[in-house]
Design a protein around this motif. Structure first.
Motif, mmCIF file in Angstrom:
data_model
loop_
_atom_site.group_PDB
_atom_site.id
_atom_site.type_symbol
_atom_site.label_atom_id
_atom_site.label_comp_id
_atom_site.label_asym_id
_atom_site.label_seq_id
_atom_site.Cartn_x
_atom_site.Cartn_y
_atom_site.Cartn_z
ATOM 1 N N SER A 121 0.814 -1.224 0.000
ATOM 2 C CA SER A 121 0.000 0.000 0.000
ATOM 3 C C SER A 121 0.841 1.265 0.000
ATOM 4 O O SER A 121 0.389 2.317 -0.464
ATOM 5 C CB SER A 121 -0.950 0.000 1.203
ATOM 6 O OG SER A 121 -0.231 -0.090 2.424
ATOM 7 N N TYR A 122 2.075 1.180 0.505
ATOM 8 C CA TYR A 122 2.930 2.367 0.485
ATOM 9 C C TYR A 122 3.208 2.820 -0.949
ATOM 10 O O TYR A 122 3.413 4.014 -1.198
ATOM 11 C CB TYR A 122 4.254 2.098 1.208
ATOM 12 C CG TYR A 122 4.135 2.146 2.710
ATOM 13 C CD1 TYR A 122 4.124 3.366 3.387
ATOM 14 C CD2 TYR A 122 4.028 0.982 3.463
ATOM 15 C CE1 TYR A 122 4.018 3.415 4.766
ATOM 16 C CE2 TYR A 122 3.915 1.028 4.849
ATOM 17 C CZ TYR A 122 3.911 2.246 5.494
ATOM 18 O OH TYR A 122 3.794 2.296 6.859
ATOM 19 N N PRO A 139 -5.197 10.735 -1.548
ATOM 20 C CA PRO A 139 -5.643 11.983 -0.929
ATOM 21 C C PRO A 139 -5.486 11.899 0.595
ATOM 22 O O PRO A 139 -5.577 10.821 1.182
ATOM 23 C CB PRO A 139 -7.133 12.064 -1.306
ATOM 24 C CG PRO A 139 -7.318 11.089 -2.418
ATOM 25 C CD PRO A 139 -6.285 10.029 -2.244
ATOM 26 N N MET A 140 -5.198 13.019 1.231
ATOM 27 C CA MET A 140 -5.131 13.164 2.690
ATOM 28 C C MET A 140 -3.798 12.717 3.304
ATOM 29 O O MET A 140 -3.361 13.276 4.294
ATOM 30 C CB MET A 140 -6.282 12.427 3.397
ATOM 31 C CG MET A 140 -7.659 12.886 2.965
ATOM 32 S SD MET A 140 -8.071 14.529 3.581
ATOM 33 C CE MET A 140 -8.432 14.162 5.293
ATOM 34 N N LEU A 141 -3.153 11.691 2.740
ATOM 35 C CA LEU A 141 -1.840 11.283 3.247
ATOM 36 C C LEU A 141 -1.084 10.587 2.122
ATOM 37 O O LEU A 141 -1.560 9.593 1.575
ATOM 38 C CB LEU A 141 -1.966 10.333 4.443
ATOM 39 C CG LEU A 141 -0.637 9.946 5.104
ATOM 40 C CD1 LEU A 141 -0.068 11.104 5.911
ATOM 41 C CD2 LEU A 141 -0.797 8.704 5.987
ATOM 42 N N SER A 142 0.090 11.098 1.788
ATOM 43 C CA SER A 142 0.918 10.489 0.751
ATOM 44 C C SER A 142 2.102 9.760 1.399
ATOM 45 O O SER A 142 2.408 9.954 2.574
ATOM 46 C CB SER A 142 1.438 11.562 -0.208
ATOM 47 O OG SER A 142 2.387 12.391 0.449
ATOM 48 N N ARG A 143 2.759 8.943 0.594
ATOM 49 C CA ARG A 143 3.975 8.280 1.077
ATOM 50 C C ARG A 143 5.028 9.314 1.461
ATOM 51 O O ARG A 143 5.734 9.149 2.479
ATOM 52 C CB ARG A 143 4.522 7.345 0.000
ATOM 53 C CG ARG A 143 5.798 6.590 0.373
ATOM 54 C CD ARG A 143 6.219 5.654 -0.768
ATOM 55 N NE ARG A 143 7.464 4.952 -0.455
ATOM 56 C CZ ARG A 143 8.681 5.451 -0.673
ATOM 57 N NH1 ARG A 143 8.823 6.667 -1.209
ATOM 58 N NH2 ARG A 143 9.764 4.745 -0.369
ATOM 59 N N ASP A 144 5.139 10.398 0.698
ATOM 60 C CA ASP A 144 6.094 11.457 1.033
ATOM 61 C C ASP A 144 5.776 12.081 2.387
ATOM 62 O O ASP A 144 6.681 12.424 3.154
ATOM 63 C CB ASP A 144 6.104 12.535 -0.049
ATOM 64 C CG ASP A 144 6.829 12.088 -1.311
ATOM 65 O OD1 ASP A 144 7.545 11.068 -1.258
ATOM 66 O OD2 ASP A 144 6.674 12.764 -2.352
ATOM 67 N N ASP A 145 4.477 12.231 2.693
ATOM 68 C CA ASP A 145 4.093 12.757 4.009
ATOM 69 C C ASP A 145 4.570 11.820 5.116
ATOM 70 O O ASP A 145 5.082 12.257 6.153
ATOM 71 C CB ASP A 145 2.570 12.908 4.108
ATOM 72 C CG ASP A 145 2.002 13.976 3.192
ATOM 73 O OD1 ASP A 145 2.751 14.899 2.808
ATOM 74 O OD2 ASP A 145 0.799 13.883 2.871
ATOM 75 N N VAL A 146 4.390 10.513 4.900
ATOM 76 C CA VAL A 146 4.806 9.526 5.895
ATOM 77 C C VAL A 146 6.309 9.654 6.155
ATOM 78 O O VAL A 146 6.763 9.646 7.315
ATOM 79 C CB VAL A 146 4.459 8.097 5.428
ATOM 80 C CG1 VAL A 146 5.024 7.056 6.393
ATOM 81 C CG2 VAL A 146 2.950 7.927 5.298
ATOM 82 N N CYS A 186 -7.837 3.689 0.987
ATOM 83 C CA CYS A 186 -7.043 4.622 0.184
ATOM 84 C C CYS A 186 -6.036 5.336 1.077
ATOM 85 O O CYS A 186 -6.158 6.533 1.371
ATOM 86 C CB CYS A 186 -7.966 5.621 -0.521
ATOM 87 S SG CYS A 186 -9.260 4.815 -1.487
ATOM 88 N N ASP A 187 -5.056 4.581 1.553
ATOM 89 C CA ASP A 187 -4.121 5.081 2.553
ATOM 90 C C ASP A 187 -2.819 4.291 2.426
ATOM 91 O O ASP A 187 -2.842 3.056 2.436
ATOM 92 C CB ASP A 187 -4.729 4.877 3.954
ATOM 93 C CG ASP A 187 -3.876 5.417 5.089
ATOM 94 O OD1 ASP A 187 -2.706 5.772 4.863
ATOM 95 O OD2 ASP A 187 -4.391 5.472 6.223
ATOM 96 N N PRO A 188 -1.676 4.963 2.299
ATOM 97 C CA PRO A 188 -0.423 4.214 2.206
ATOM 98 C C PRO A 188 -0.160 3.319 3.411
ATOM 99 O O PRO A 188 0.576 2.330 3.304
ATOM 100 C CB PRO A 188 0.650 5.310 2.080
ATOM 101 C CG PRO A 188 -0.016 6.607 2.343
ATOM 102 C CD PRO A 188 -1.477 6.414 2.165
#
Length: 303
Positions: A189-190, A197-204, A244-246
């Protein structure tokens, strides 16, 4: 690898929630200063804040020298420790205040929300140590069954506290809501939901850099429970992921590790939902159903 068709996966009410969230907290918010991130996050949370349900008494006090907020509705026998999300960088007692009040009203349980220290001013393990201290102090103040609950970064903290205290406290279970548990960020999922939307891998990756001084620690369950080598003796665990979430697959991997060690664990994937959907529980039917499911699981675990 095909990119998900979010226009199909995500329904109209959820898209409306995403757009409203982004009007307060832009997708590129991690490019702001820390003070600016916290200001826009707080304004966004305030915009979604719902009134407390009738009959819920709220007061601020400290447990283990950690500022906390206590929610009570009658004489509760069960205590819920709640750790808020926000990437270890934003959020506090106000950001998830209405969520905690509604959990209290829906279950009748005492809920204690911990205002743990935030990164980057306070690197790991500061947040974990605060959650651990608050949990121990709350257990001493209210002997009896306890449930650990958290969303996003708070889900990670709840799980780490659970691993540390599994032999010490009467933990009835843990409910982790779209948590990041330290999975492999180069698969699953990553990658599939790297641009969700709302959280990307880059945000993580950004939040991980904020949380740690230098490289992330290895084999440290206080930082990421999937790095633990012992998944035995954990209480029943429910991980609720947004499709829909990494971070979605972390819950599956955690469930599998607990089951392999002989424990009870469940991984629920909420179709078409996105990271942070708790704030949509009054406007998005899918999110409302998921929140009702969360509260139902808390009641079942307490029994």
């Amino acid at each position: 690898m095909t990119n998900p068709d979010y226009q199909t996966l995500i329904d109209a009410p959820t898209w409306a929630f995403i757009r409203e969230t982004e009007s307060w907290y832009p997708p590129d918010a991690v490019g702001l200063t820390i003070a600016q991130q916290r200001a826009v996050y707080d304004r966004m949370c305030a915009a979604f804040h719902a009134p407390h349900p009738a009959g819920v008494a709220v007061r601020d006090l400290a447990f283990g020298s950690v500022p906390c907020r206590l929610y009570e509705s009658g004489q509760a026998l069960v205590t819920v420790m709640y750790f808020h999300g926000g990437g270890f960088v934003v959020g506090g007692l106000d950001s998830h205040d209405d969520v905690c009040a509604e959990i209290c009203a829906a279950t009748g349980f005492r809920v204690i929300s911990a205002d743990y220290r935030l990164a980057p001013e306070h690197k790991h393990p500061a947040a974990y140590e605060d959650c651990l201290a608050a949990t121990r102090a709350a257990a001493a103040a209210y002997p009896g069954p306890m449930l650990l609950v958290g969303d996003s970064a708070g889900g990670a903290l709840a799980a780490s506290v659970c691993h540390r205290l599994r032999h010490d406290l009467p933990l009835r279970g843990q409910v982790l809501i779209y948590p990041g548990l330290g999975g492999d960020r180069d698969r699953g999922s990553y990658l599939t939901h790297a641009q969700a939307p709302m959280l990307s891998r880059d945000d993580v990756l950004y939040y991980a850099r904020m949380r740690h001084d230098g490289p992330e620690p290895q084999n440290d369950a206080s930082a990421a429970v999937l790095q633990d080598r012992d998944f035995s003796a954990l209480p029943p665990t429910v991980v609720i992921a947004a499709q829909c979430d990494p971070l979605a697959d972390d819950g599956r991997d955690y469930r599998d590790a607990i089951r392999a060690a002989g424990g009870r664990a469940e991984w629920i994937v909420e179709p078409g939902l996105v990271h942070g959907y708790l704030r949509a529980r009054h406007t998005v039917p899918r999110a409302a159903e998921s929140f009702a499911r969360i509260c139902a699981h808390l009641r079942i675990l307490a029994e």
